[in-house]
Scaffold this active site. Structure first.
Site, PDB file in Angstrom:
ATOM      1  CB  CYS A   1      15.315  32.308  -5.832  1.00  0.00           C
ATOM      2  SG  CYS A   1      14.514  32.812  -4.414  1.00  0.00           S
TER       3      CYS A   1
ATOM      4  NE  ARG B   1      13.094  30.334   4.149  1.00  0.00           N
ATOM      5  CZ  ARG B   1      12.519  29.694   3.294  1.00  0.00           C
ATOM      6  NH1 ARG B   1      11.156  28.880   3.591  1.00  0.00           N
ATOM      7  NH2 ARG B   1      12.471  29.345   2.179  1.00  0.00           N
TER       8      ARG B   1
ATOM      9  CD  GLN C   1      15.347  26.265   0.649  1.00  0.00           C
ATOM     10  OE1 GLN C   1      16.342  27.386   0.332  1.00  0.00           O
ATOM     11  NE2 GLN C   1      14.281  26.001   0.611  1.00  0.00           N
TER      12      GLN C   1
ATOM     13  CG  ASP D   1      16.535  26.114  -3.559  1.00  0.00           C
ATOM     14  OD1 ASP D   1      15.481  25.675  -4.115  1.00  0.00           O
ATOM     15  OD2 ASP D   1      16.738  27.777  -3.077  1.00  0.00           O
TER      16      ASP D   1
ATOM     17  CG  HIS E   1      16.079  28.520  -8.306  1.00  0.00           C
ATOM     18  ND1 HIS E   1      16.871  29.095  -7.399  1.00  0.00           N
ATOM     19  CD2 HIS E   1      13.921  28.960  -7.667  1.00  0.00           C
ATOM     20  CE1 HIS E   1      16.202  29.220  -6.377  1.00  0.00           C
ATOM     21  NE2 HIS E   1      14.640  29.307  -6.531  1.00  0.00           N
TER      22      HIS E   1
ATOM     23  CE  LYS F   1       3.270  26.149  -0.848  1.00  0.00           C
ATOM     24  NZ  LYS F   1       3.770  26.200  -0.235  1.00  0.00           N
TER      25      LYS F   1
ATOM     26  CG  HIS G   1      11.223  29.625  -7.337  1.00  0.00           C
ATOM     27  ND1 HIS G   1      11.975  30.437  -6.457  1.00  0.00           N
ATOM     28  CD2 HIS G   1      10.361  30.406  -8.065  1.00  0.00           C
ATOM     29  CE1 HIS G   1      11.638  31.402  -7.284  1.00  0.00           C
ATOM     30  NE2 HIS G   1      10.660  31.256  -7.737  1.00  0.00           N
TER      31      HIS G   1
END
Length: 573
Positions: free
Chosen positions: A272, A301, A319, A321, A323, A402, A448
């Site tokens: 992000c 991570r 991911q 991913d 946004h 979420k 997200h």
RNA sequence: GCCGCUGUAGCUCAACGGUAGAGCAACUGAUUUGUAAUCAGUAGGUUGGAGGUUCAAAUCCUCUCGGCGGCUCCA
């Protein structure tokens, strides 16, 4: 009568019987808790000696004796004081702890034979009602699940209403074992992990990488169709960025730190902040919104070594991913279209799914008001899409509530999949804005979202879902040409070239093996189509088609087969 | 990270204090084969790594790196 409740009663009773067996076999045992769980039960014990899986048959035998004795389960009521005294005498310190947590004045015990245990119940009437059970495994478990508490020994078991149900369950465990993505990943030569390279890091072999590429390619197309723009960002950034985003506060324990030129850097655990920098590159107008940025973002991570698990829990993953930066009045519509996207993708991969709405956790950023607002909008979007959902209190991420979606695979097991998170926090921290129609500066809302979640985890789930037999459009090798003898190799190559030219992923098995061996090996590789070519086929310009699950389909012209393959691939059947 | 188990040839496993073995795969040769394994031969291991105990260690002990089952956490 509700069957589910009956089974829970049965399993809970089985756990009591197991506890009795353990107490009788291993003196000095202190009892923890022994609930029924999905498909079975467990009981936690604090005991002086270490039990091993070799003790399980012994415990089972004792349990069978107890069951045979057909003791009656009796409910005994006591006041809390009486109960406390009773438990003190027996030095059941864990039970005493539980007792203190019970608000009621009266508590119940259940007794069968010589065994008595503090318990809410209910139970079956007689021990003989436990007709089918099996002890499965032993594991360590912290008392109350808290790391600083003593480690108990937990015994897991399963119990069913009938022998048949038990056998079915055990068979399904076997089936799950066969589908284990770690096993299939090795057998099908998809990926590996390496001790010398570090735990939790995945190496994709050519076939695994092909499947991953196909998934990515599909998702890229679908994102572009829905108005997302692709972006790409570096994997490390100065710590300043993460101070601004708040990750160094809220996510520190999961982050990897490094130094470059005496400056602190962070290996990105999320994408992000990177996307935010791209948003901030220029002044945005309300007309620009929503801005939807998408990438396959690889993140790292730190995860405790004990939680790593195949592709499902790793330390480096990618991911799908995105946004979305939008106005508040656009938020609901954006969420709705994300839910639609998710539904489309899950259908494509033939997953059923369940929806969870996760609300504010204890440790959170932003205001309660914003949290409530965001949660309401998520609810409205779910209702608008008529998606049934359950609320998971306190399970939101630190920056916003979420929607989490759990996939259900072919065996009915669930997997963490898509996630949609609303964020009022990061836009503020990074002072994001856009110029509204009236010329004022406004703060955008951020969403997200990941549809597959992590490609690693999704691939793991897919492997188990399909038991390694990927559908034609995802199969790393879609067809293998098998010449009967080596004088057919030329024709086999010709057929392969024709298919390859048309975009089919095809191999030729030129080994000096009998056709039976070639078929067997192709079957084991779970290749969808085997194309057998010998004199007959070469003369007629045909291939003898064998499908991995449908068997011999007879001979046809290569062009006809090609058309059929094309159709199935395009429809992702 | 914690508790328990575990690590032998590319893969699946055997040897359980006394000189490390099999099947499959690989390689070589023969066989030229019609819908789930052709035959024969060859090669392959400082037993995850480092220490230690012992006349002797794959085997026992310690540490370490992985893996498995859980706890906890999550994409």
């Amino acid at each position: 009568m509700t069957k589910k409740a009956d089974l829970e009663t049965l399993r809970h009773s089985a756990s009591h019987i197991m506890a009795q067996a353990v107490v009788e076999l291993f003196p000095g045992v202190k009892l923890g808790i022994g609930p029924s769980i999905e498909n079975g039960f467990y009981y936690d014990f604090d005991m002086p000696e270490q039990i091993t899986s070799e003790d399980l048959p012994k415990i089972e035998k004792k349990m069978k004796e107890i069951i045979k004795s057909n003791a009656k389960f009796e409910k005994i009521e006591m006041t809390k004081e009486e109960a406390a005294q009773f438990l003190e005498e027996r030095e059941e310190k864990y039970k005493i702890e539980i007792l203190h947590e019970i608000p009621d004045k009266m508590v119940t015990f259940y007794k069968h034979g010589d065994f008595i245990d503090l318990c809410r119940g209910p139970h079956v009437r007689y021990t003989k009602e436990i007709k089918a059970f099996k002890l499965l495994s032993i594991a360590g478990a912290y008392w109350h699940g808290i790391e600083t508490n003593p480690m108990m020994q937990r015994i897991y078991g399963t119990a069913w209403a009938s022998k048949e149900d038990l056998d079915n369950y055990l068979t399904s465990l076997e089936e799950a074992k066969k589908r284990d993505h770690r096993k299939l990943g090795k057998e099908l030569d998809l990926f590996s992990m390496h001790e010398e390279a570090g735990a939790g890091f995945v190496y994709y072999h050519p076939k695994g990488a092909m499947v991953r590429y196909l998934i990515e390619d599909f998702m890229r197309q679908e994102n572009l169709k829905r108005g997302y723009e692709m972006v790409a960002i570096p994997h490390i950034a100065k710590i300043d960025l993460w101070n601004t985003s708040g990750h160094t506060n809220y996510y520190r324990e999961n982050m990897y730190f490094m130094q470059i030129d005496e400056q602190d850097y962070v290996v990105k655990p999320m994408n992000c902040p990177g996307h935010i920098l791209i948003y901030k590159r220029k002044l945005m107008s309300y007309r620009d919104l929503p801005v939807r940025m998408f990438e396959f973002g690889t993140v790292y991570r730190y995860e405790k070594s004990g939680v790593l698990h195949g592709l499902l829990r790793v330390r480096g993953f990618t991911q799908d991913d995105a946004h979305i930066f939008c106005r508040l009045d656009q938020l609901e519509e954006e969420i709705v279209s994300v839910l639609e996207f998710i539904d489309f993708v899950m259908k494509t991969f033939k997953f059923e799914y369940e929806v969870n709405l996760s609300t504010r956790p204890e440790k959170f950023a932003g205001t309660e008001e914003n949290w409530d607002k965001a949660t309401e909008i998520l609810k409205k979007a779910l209702k608008h899409k008529k998606m049934p959902f359950e609320i998971d209190p306190g399970a939101g991420v630190f920056y916003g509530p979420k929607i989490d979606i759990k996939l259900k695979d072919a065996l009915g097991r669930t997997w963490q999949g898509p996630t949609v998170q609303v964020d009022f926090n990061l836009p503020q921290r990074f002072a994001l804005n856009y110029t509204a129609a009236d010329g004022t500066k406004q703060t955008p809302v951020m969403v997200h979202r990941a549809v597959l979640g992590s490609l690693e985890r999704f691939l793991g789930a897919l492997i188990e879902h399909y038991a390694g037999a990927f559908p034609l459009w995802l199969a790393p090798v879609q067809a293998k040409v098998l010449p009967i003898s080596d004088r057919h190799n030329n024709y086999a190559e010709k057929v392969a070239a024709e298919l390859r030219q048309a975009g089919i992923r095809v191999e030729v098995d030129q080994r000096k093996e009998k056709i039976g061996a070639k078929i067997r090996d192709a079957q084991l590789e779970k290749i969808p189509y085997m194309l057998i070519v010998g004199d007959n086929e070469a003369d007629a310009g045909q291939v003898a088609v064998r499908h991995r699950s449908e068997g011999d389909l007879g001979a046809e012209k290569t062009a006809e087969l090609l058309a059929k393959l094309r159709r199935d691939i395009d429809s992702k059947a």
